[in-house]
Design a protein around this motif. Sequence first.
Motif, PDB file in Angstrom:
ATOM      1  N   TRP A 192       0.834  -1.203   0.000  1.00  0.00           N
ATOM      2  CA  TRP A 192       0.000   0.000   0.000  1.00  0.00           C
ATOM      3  C   TRP A 192       0.868   1.252   0.000  1.00  0.00           C
ATOM      4  O   TRP A 192       1.730   1.427   0.873  1.00  0.00           O
ATOM      5  CB  TRP A 192      -0.914   0.017   1.217  1.00  0.00           C
ATOM      6  CG  TRP A 192      -2.080  -0.904   1.112  1.00  0.00           C
ATOM      7  CD1 TRP A 192      -2.046  -2.258   0.970  1.00  0.00           C
ATOM      8  CD2 TRP A 192      -3.460  -0.542   1.158  1.00  0.00           C
ATOM      9  NE1 TRP A 192      -3.319  -2.766   0.921  1.00  0.00           N
ATOM     10  CE2 TRP A 192      -4.212  -1.739   1.034  1.00  0.00           C
ATOM     11  CE3 TRP A 192      -4.141   0.666   1.293  1.00  0.00           C
ATOM     12  CZ2 TRP A 192      -5.610  -1.746   1.036  1.00  0.00           C
ATOM     13  CZ3 TRP A 192      -5.526   0.663   1.309  1.00  0.00           C
ATOM     14  CH2 TRP A 192      -6.237  -0.536   1.174  1.00  0.00           C
ATOM     15  N   GLN A 193       0.625   2.153  -0.948  1.00  0.00           N
ATOM     16  CA  GLN A 193       1.357   3.407  -1.018  1.00  0.00           C
ATOM     17  C   GLN A 193       1.111   4.253   0.222  1.00  0.00           C
ATOM     18  O   GLN A 193       2.026   4.916   0.730  1.00  0.00           O
ATOM     19  CB  GLN A 193       0.954   4.190  -2.272  1.00  0.00           C
ATOM     20  CG  GLN A 193       1.729   5.488  -2.468  1.00  0.00           C
ATOM     21  CD  GLN A 193       3.210   5.257  -2.682  1.00  0.00           C
ATOM     22  OE1 GLN A 193       3.596   4.358  -3.417  1.00  0.00           O
ATOM     23  NE2 GLN A 193       4.042   6.056  -2.026  1.00  0.00           N
ATOM     24  N   GLU A 194      -0.113   4.246   0.740  1.00  0.00           N
ATOM     25  CA  GLU A 194      -0.417   5.028   1.930  1.00  0.00           C
ATOM     26  C   GLU A 194       0.397   4.553   3.128  1.00  0.00           C
ATOM     27  O   GLU A 194       0.862   5.358   3.941  1.00  0.00           O
ATOM     28  CB  GLU A 194      -1.910   4.947   2.235  1.00  0.00           C
ATOM     29  CG  GLU A 194      -2.779   5.647   1.188  1.00  0.00           C
ATOM     30  CD  GLU A 194      -4.257   5.526   1.486  1.00  0.00           C
ATOM     31  OE1 GLU A 194      -4.631   4.637   2.281  1.00  0.00           O
ATOM     32  OE2 GLU A 194      -5.032   6.316   0.923  1.00  0.00           O
ATOM     33  N   ALA A 195       0.568   3.241   3.259  1.00  0.00           N
ATOM     34  CA  ALA A 195       1.386   2.699   4.345  1.00  0.00           C
ATOM     35  C   ALA A 195       2.830   3.156   4.202  1.00  0.00           C
ATOM     36  O   ALA A 195       3.488   3.532   5.184  1.00  0.00           O
ATOM     37  CB  ALA A 195       1.302   1.177   4.363  1.00  0.00           C
ATOM     38  N   LEU A 196       3.336   3.143   2.973  1.00  0.00           N
ATOM     39  CA  LEU A 196       4.712   3.586   2.725  1.00  0.00           C
ATOM     40  C   LEU A 196       4.878   5.054   3.083  1.00  0.00           C
ATOM     41  O   LEU A 196       5.853   5.438   3.753  1.00  0.00           O
ATOM     42  CB  LEU A 196       5.066   3.357   1.251  1.00  0.00           C
ATOM     43  CG  LEU A 196       6.442   3.878   0.804  1.00  0.00           C
ATOM     44  CD1 LEU A 196       7.557   3.174   1.561  1.00  0.00           C
ATOM     45  CD2 LEU A 196       6.613   3.697  -0.697  1.00  0.00           C
ATOM     46  N   ASP A 197       3.947   5.896   2.664  1.00  0.00           N
ATOM     47  CA  ASP A 197       4.051   7.328   2.945  1.00  0.00           C
ATOM     48  C   ASP A 197       4.004   7.607   4.442  1.00  0.00           C
ATOM     49  O   ASP A 197       4.716   8.491   4.940  1.00  0.00           O
ATOM     50  CB  ASP A 197       2.921   8.079   2.242  1.00  0.00           C
ATOM     51  CG  ASP A 197       3.090   8.111   0.728  1.00  0.00           C
ATOM     52  OD1 ASP A 197       4.195   7.804   0.253  1.00  0.00           O
ATOM     53  OD2 ASP A 197       2.109   8.432   0.026  1.00  0.00           O
ATOM     54  N   ARG A 198       3.194   6.864   5.175  1.00  0.00           N
ATOM     55  CA  ARG A 198       3.119   7.061   6.624  1.00  0.00           C
ATOM     56  C   ARG A 198       4.426   6.629   7.287  1.00  0.00           C
ATOM     57  O   ARG A 198       4.895   7.279   8.231  1.00  0.00           O
ATOM     58  CB  ARG A 198       1.934   6.282   7.199  1.00  0.00           C
ATOM     59  CG  ARG A 198       0.590   6.823   6.738  1.00  0.00           C
ATOM     60  CD  ARG A 198      -0.584   5.936   7.141  1.00  0.00           C
ATOM     61  NE  ARG A 198      -1.773   6.301   6.362  1.00  0.00           N
ATOM     62  CZ  ARG A 198      -2.936   5.681   6.433  1.00  0.00           C
ATOM     63  NH1 ARG A 198      -3.093   4.641   7.250  1.00  0.00           N
ATOM     64  NH2 ARG A 198      -3.955   6.085   5.687  1.00  0.00           N
ATOM     65  N   THR A 199       5.010   5.550   6.795  1.00  0.00           N
ATOM     66  CA  THR A 199       6.281   5.091   7.362  1.00  0.00           C
ATOM     67  C   THR A 199       7.394   6.105   7.091  1.00  0.00           C
ATOM     68  O   THR A 199       8.214   6.397   7.974  1.00  0.00           O
ATOM     69  CB  THR A 199       6.665   3.720   6.770  1.00  0.00           C
ATOM     70  OG1 THR A 199       5.661   2.765   7.128  1.00  0.00           O
ATOM     71  CG2 THR A 199       8.010   3.251   7.313  1.00  0.00           C
ATOM     72  N   VAL A 200       7.431   6.640   5.872  1.00  0.00           N
ATOM     73  CA  VAL A 200       8.453   7.629   5.531  1.00  0.00           C
ATOM     74  C   VAL A 200       8.293   8.876   6.402  1.00  0.00           C
ATOM     75  O   VAL A 200       9.280   9.440   6.907  1.00  0.00           O
ATOM     76  CB  VAL A 200       8.383   7.989   4.038  1.00  0.00           C
ATOM     77  CG1 VAL A 200       9.316   9.159   3.720  1.00  0.00           C
ATOM     78  CG2 VAL A 200       8.755   6.782   3.187  1.00  0.00           C
ATOM     79  N   GLY A 201       7.064   9.332   6.606  1.00  0.00           N
ATOM     80  CA  GLY A 201       6.831  10.500   7.443  1.00  0.00           C
ATOM     81  C   GLY A 201       7.278  10.283   8.872  1.00  0.00           C
ATOM     82  O   GLY A 201       7.875  11.173   9.502  1.00  0.00           O
ATOM     83  N   TRP A 202       6.989   9.098   9.415  1.00  0.00           N
ATOM     84  CA  TRP A 202       7.428   8.740  10.775  1.00  0.00           C
ATOM     85  C   TRP A 202       8.948   8.736  10.865  1.00  0.00           C
ATOM     86  O   TRP A 202       9.539   9.347  11.759  1.00  0.00           O
ATOM     87  CB  TRP A 202       6.854   7.368  11.126  1.00  0.00           C
ATOM     88  CG  TRP A 202       7.586   6.636  12.216  1.00  0.00           C
ATOM     89  CD1 TRP A 202       7.518   6.867  13.563  1.00  0.00           C
ATOM     90  CD2 TRP A 202       8.519   5.548  12.052  1.00  0.00           C
ATOM     91  NE1 TRP A 202       8.332   5.997  14.250  1.00  0.00           N
ATOM     92  CE2 TRP A 202       8.954   5.178  13.343  1.00  0.00           C
ATOM     93  CE3 TRP A 202       9.005   4.863  10.950  1.00  0.00           C
ATOM     94  CZ2 TRP A 202       9.877   4.134  13.553  1.00  0.00           C
ATOM     95  CZ3 TRP A 202       9.910   3.828  11.149  1.00  0.00           C
ATOM     96  CH2 TRP A 202      10.341   3.477  12.423  1.00  0.00           C
TER      97      TRP A 202
END
Length: 346
Positions: free
Chosen positions: A195-205
């Motif tokens: 999931w792209q959304e999961a990736l973006d949240r991980t990168v932000g964290w």
Amino acid sequence: MTHSQLRPPTMADVARLAGVSHQTVSRVLGDHPNVRDATRAKVLRAIEEMGSRRNFSARALATRRTRTLGVVASSTTLYGPASTLFALEEAARAQGYLVSTVSLRELTVETLAEALNRLSEGGVEGVIALAPQRSAVQALAELRHPFPVVAVGTGSGAEIPSVNVDQYLGARLATGHLLAAGHRTVWHLAGPESWQEALDRTVGWRETLEAGGVEPPMPLRGDWSPLSGYRAGQELAGWVGRGLTAVFVANDQMALGVLRALREAGVRTPQDVAVVGFDDIPESEFFAPPLTTVRQDFSTVGQRSIALLLDLIEGRTPSGTSTVEPQLVVRASTFPYIPQSGTAPG
């Protein structure tokens, strides 16, 4: 791909490709008997080559005004996709359009092509694709469409017009909130890698921690379900007292499982471990304790997606991507954080 390549064909387009008159195309679509077989075959072949499907309403082909939009979606049992789908339907109705939805188990080039063909046969004027998985974004970029297509949930950098909640910003808000409360580091339970959304949240964290000079712990991973959150919470409980005082969970459903696992292990929230979720599902304020979370504005996503698609249908040239900002909702699962006497906060 230009808008002229994406828009539905008119009778004039078909006539030009087939080398016949506008009136001949009209007679073929109306099954008029006074059309030679060879001419009829030529017109139908032209329609097929342009990526359209025969629509028995000549008026719909000529005006392209069926007042129907298509939606392709998957994972609609999950809160985010389900809320987005509802918002799209509501926004479409407000503009006087009906919505025809195709739900898929998985989004691949093959399944997306079949869904777009089916919607084309139904005479839709344009399509919105809920594409949170990275494979879906790639598939949409590869396919040619006989109508405009707008994607939702692709993240930044998509090659097709899209509308997205800023997942990266949401993760930064969640992680920054925990750091500001005094936690020395923040652990992370991520969503599925696909999931792209999961990736973006991980990168932000991760980047929020690194910007604060903190080495990120190794993230755990779940599948969006409370069960996967519960299992991760059992593992996280083992790190309490060894540096873990705060967890950012990639969605509220998994956060529910984490909270239960911590509670069963005798870990108090937020006194021992603070927890932040993502989505702000309706139940999150009734968790024990009420969950601090990141709220996504699905209503705005729906409105902007429909507006962008209608701009493309009408031949206007809007910007390719629209981003909706999330909001941090602070509740009792994180605030206030008070380190235990004589104990470092992690």
